[in-house]
Design a protein around this motif. Sequence first.
Motif, PDB file in Angstrom:
ATOM      1  N   GLU A 120      -1.492   5.612  -3.486  1.00 62.54           N
ATOM      2  CA  GLU A 120      -1.794   6.150  -4.816  1.00 62.54           C
ATOM      3  C   GLU A 120      -1.643   5.116  -5.929  1.00 62.54           C
ATOM      4  O   GLU A 120      -2.195   5.286  -7.019  1.00 62.54           O
ATOM      5  CB  GLU A 120      -0.879   7.352  -5.118  1.00 62.54           C
ATOM      6  N   TYR A 135       0.817  -1.213   0.000  1.00 64.08           N
ATOM      7  CA  TYR A 135       0.000   0.000   0.000  1.00 64.08           C
ATOM      8  C   TYR A 135       0.854   1.269   0.000  1.00 64.08           C
ATOM      9  O   TYR A 135       0.506   2.260  -0.643  1.00 64.08           O
ATOM     10  CB  TYR A 135      -0.916  -0.007   1.224  1.00 64.08           C
ATOM     11  N   CYS A 136       1.988   1.245   0.707  1.00 66.78           N
ATOM     12  CA  CYS A 136       2.841   2.431   0.836  1.00 66.78           C
ATOM     13  C   CYS A 136       4.153   2.222   0.089  1.00 66.78           C
ATOM     14  O   CYS A 136       4.936   1.336   0.437  1.00 66.78           O
ATOM     15  CB  CYS A 136       3.137   2.720   2.307  1.00 66.78           C
ATOM     16  N   THR A 156      -0.262  -4.211   3.684  1.00 64.65           N
ATOM     17  CA  THR A 156       0.050  -2.937   4.309  1.00 64.65           C
ATOM     18  C   THR A 156       0.621  -3.151   5.701  1.00 64.65           C
ATOM     19  O   THR A 156       0.212  -4.068   6.415  1.00 64.65           O
ATOM     20  CB  THR A 156      -1.198  -2.042   4.393  1.00 64.65           C
ATOM     21  N   PRO A 177       3.119   7.149  -1.046  1.00 66.83           N
ATOM     22  CA  PRO A 177       3.053   6.782   0.370  1.00 66.83           C
ATOM     23  C   PRO A 177       1.652   6.597   0.920  1.00 66.83           C
ATOM     24  O   PRO A 177       1.482   6.026   2.002  1.00 66.83           O
ATOM     25  CB  PRO A 177       3.752   7.961   1.056  1.00 66.83           C
ATOM     26  N   ASP A 178       0.638   7.045   0.198  1.00 65.82           N
ATOM     27  CA  ASP A 178      -0.727   6.963   0.733  1.00 65.82           C
ATOM     28  C   ASP A 178      -1.648   6.161  -0.188  1.00 65.82           C
ATOM     29  O   ASP A 178      -2.804   6.519  -0.395  1.00 65.82           O
ATOM     30  CB  ASP A 178      -1.283   8.373   0.941  1.00 65.82           C
ATOM     31  N   ARG A 182       0.353  -0.730   7.771  1.00 70.32           N
ATOM     32  CA  ARG A 182      -0.537   0.082   8.606  1.00 70.32           C
ATOM     33  C   ARG A 182      -1.677  -0.767   9.140  1.00 70.32           C
ATOM     34  O   ARG A 182      -2.353  -1.456   8.374  1.00 70.32           O
ATOM     35  CB  ARG A 182      -1.100   1.247   7.797  1.00 70.32           C
ATOM     36  N   LYS A 222     -10.260   2.634   4.177  1.00 71.98           N
ATOM     37  CA  LYS A 222      -9.922   3.283   2.912  1.00 71.98           C
ATOM     38  C   LYS A 222      -9.633   2.237   1.838  1.00 71.98           C
ATOM     39  O   LYS A 222     -10.035   2.378   0.680  1.00 71.98           O
ATOM     40  CB  LYS A 222      -8.707   4.189   3.116  1.00 71.98           C
ATOM     41  N   THR A 234      -6.946   3.314   7.531  1.00 74.40           N
ATOM     42  CA  THR A 234      -6.346   2.698   6.341  1.00 74.40           C
ATOM     43  C   THR A 234      -7.155   1.500   5.893  1.00 74.40           C
ATOM     44  O   THR A 234      -7.410   1.304   4.700  1.00 74.40           O
ATOM     45  CB  THR A 234      -4.889   2.280   6.625  1.00 74.40           C
TER      46      THR A 234
END
Length: 407
Positions: free
Chosen positions: A66, A57-58, A82, A63-64, A84, A92, A89
């Motif tokens: 994209e 994911y990052c 991820t 980093p977010d 996170r 999302k 997250t």
Amino acid sequence: MSSNKILLVEDNTSVLRTMQRIIENDGFAVVCATTLREVETILAHGGHSFMACVLDYCLPDAPDGETLPVVLAKKIPTIVLTARSDMETREKVLLQPVVDYAPKDTPAAFEYTIKMIRRIHHNPGIRVLVVDDSVTIRSYLRQLLRRHLYEVLEAPEADTALRMLRDDPTIRLVLSDHDMPGKNGVTMVSEIRRFRSHEELAIIGISGSQDPAMTARFIKAGADDYLNKPFNHEEFFCRVTRNVEFVENLRALSRAAREDPLTGLPNRRYFFENVLKQTQPFGVAMVDIDHFKRINDRYGHDIGDLALKLVADLLRDQFPGKHIARFGGEEFVILMQARSEQDMMAAMEAFRTSVADAVFPTSQGDLQFTLSIGVAAGLPDVSALLKLADERLYMAKSRGRNQVCTG
């Protein structure tokens, strides 16, 4: 699916190599990327050829998350990894049409990821029937199931669903609401179980009812599982996957009980079960590969196995609709309707000749072999028929092999 290529996106070199090895060991081809820029370059040259994507994911230049919409825009089923673990997250990620996500900091993350890849590989062609009178709910469930590439069918009420299930034995999972016009979900499940077993079909009941007994009512009627609305994506996918795998495992066990694993032919046990159902006069042919040990000694056991599979395929081709089985070793049996050995001779002689005249290319050179066949008919007792056919098989061998013997 036609492609077995996996796009693996991960900036941690250690994780990347570990995941690549695990995925490749499972038989898939892996294309690696470590940045969003690399992903965009790869997708610009054949982005539609990937079966799935495993996506960190990052990334350094994303980093977010994209990278995720870039991959999803190519309609590639995507599993997100991820580091996170925060709720923001998670939500999302799950708001986007991903297959699933797995936190990288859990020991089971790699195992879960390869499990999901296997499911994406196997799911196309697995039919799931959604039964609900709400068009909105059916559409929602269809969208979720399509993320995992299931083939989705829909029915607005129970009677339509029952007709579809009777007409289509390939449906492997039913998701059914309870409150519908006409028959409710529990009644429908009970009727389904009269003609579709747990080995053939899994059923998950779904309801928004606050009735505490609803779960038990579905299960007692024959459902395998139950979901209470509203449910989250993760629970839905976990239960769907578990129930599809349950049916697959039951079917695999059933096949193992009745099939020879090498040739796919029925085994001795299954053959006898079918013989007991016969009401017409029948005959039996015992077929044996001549000098089979020589094939193994000269070419190796892999080619010996190939010879067995070749005979099995030829038997299927030349005796469609007949009861054929591998009895063990290099011995096969054919059961067909016949009043006497003469009723069988032409077909058995033609089969023997076709095998004797054939040349089979192999990695160890051309392979040729012959068959000895013993034929018996006219006796009402199958054990006596098999014994007589076996005696005539060995008579064929003692007379020089490569022949059909009837006495």
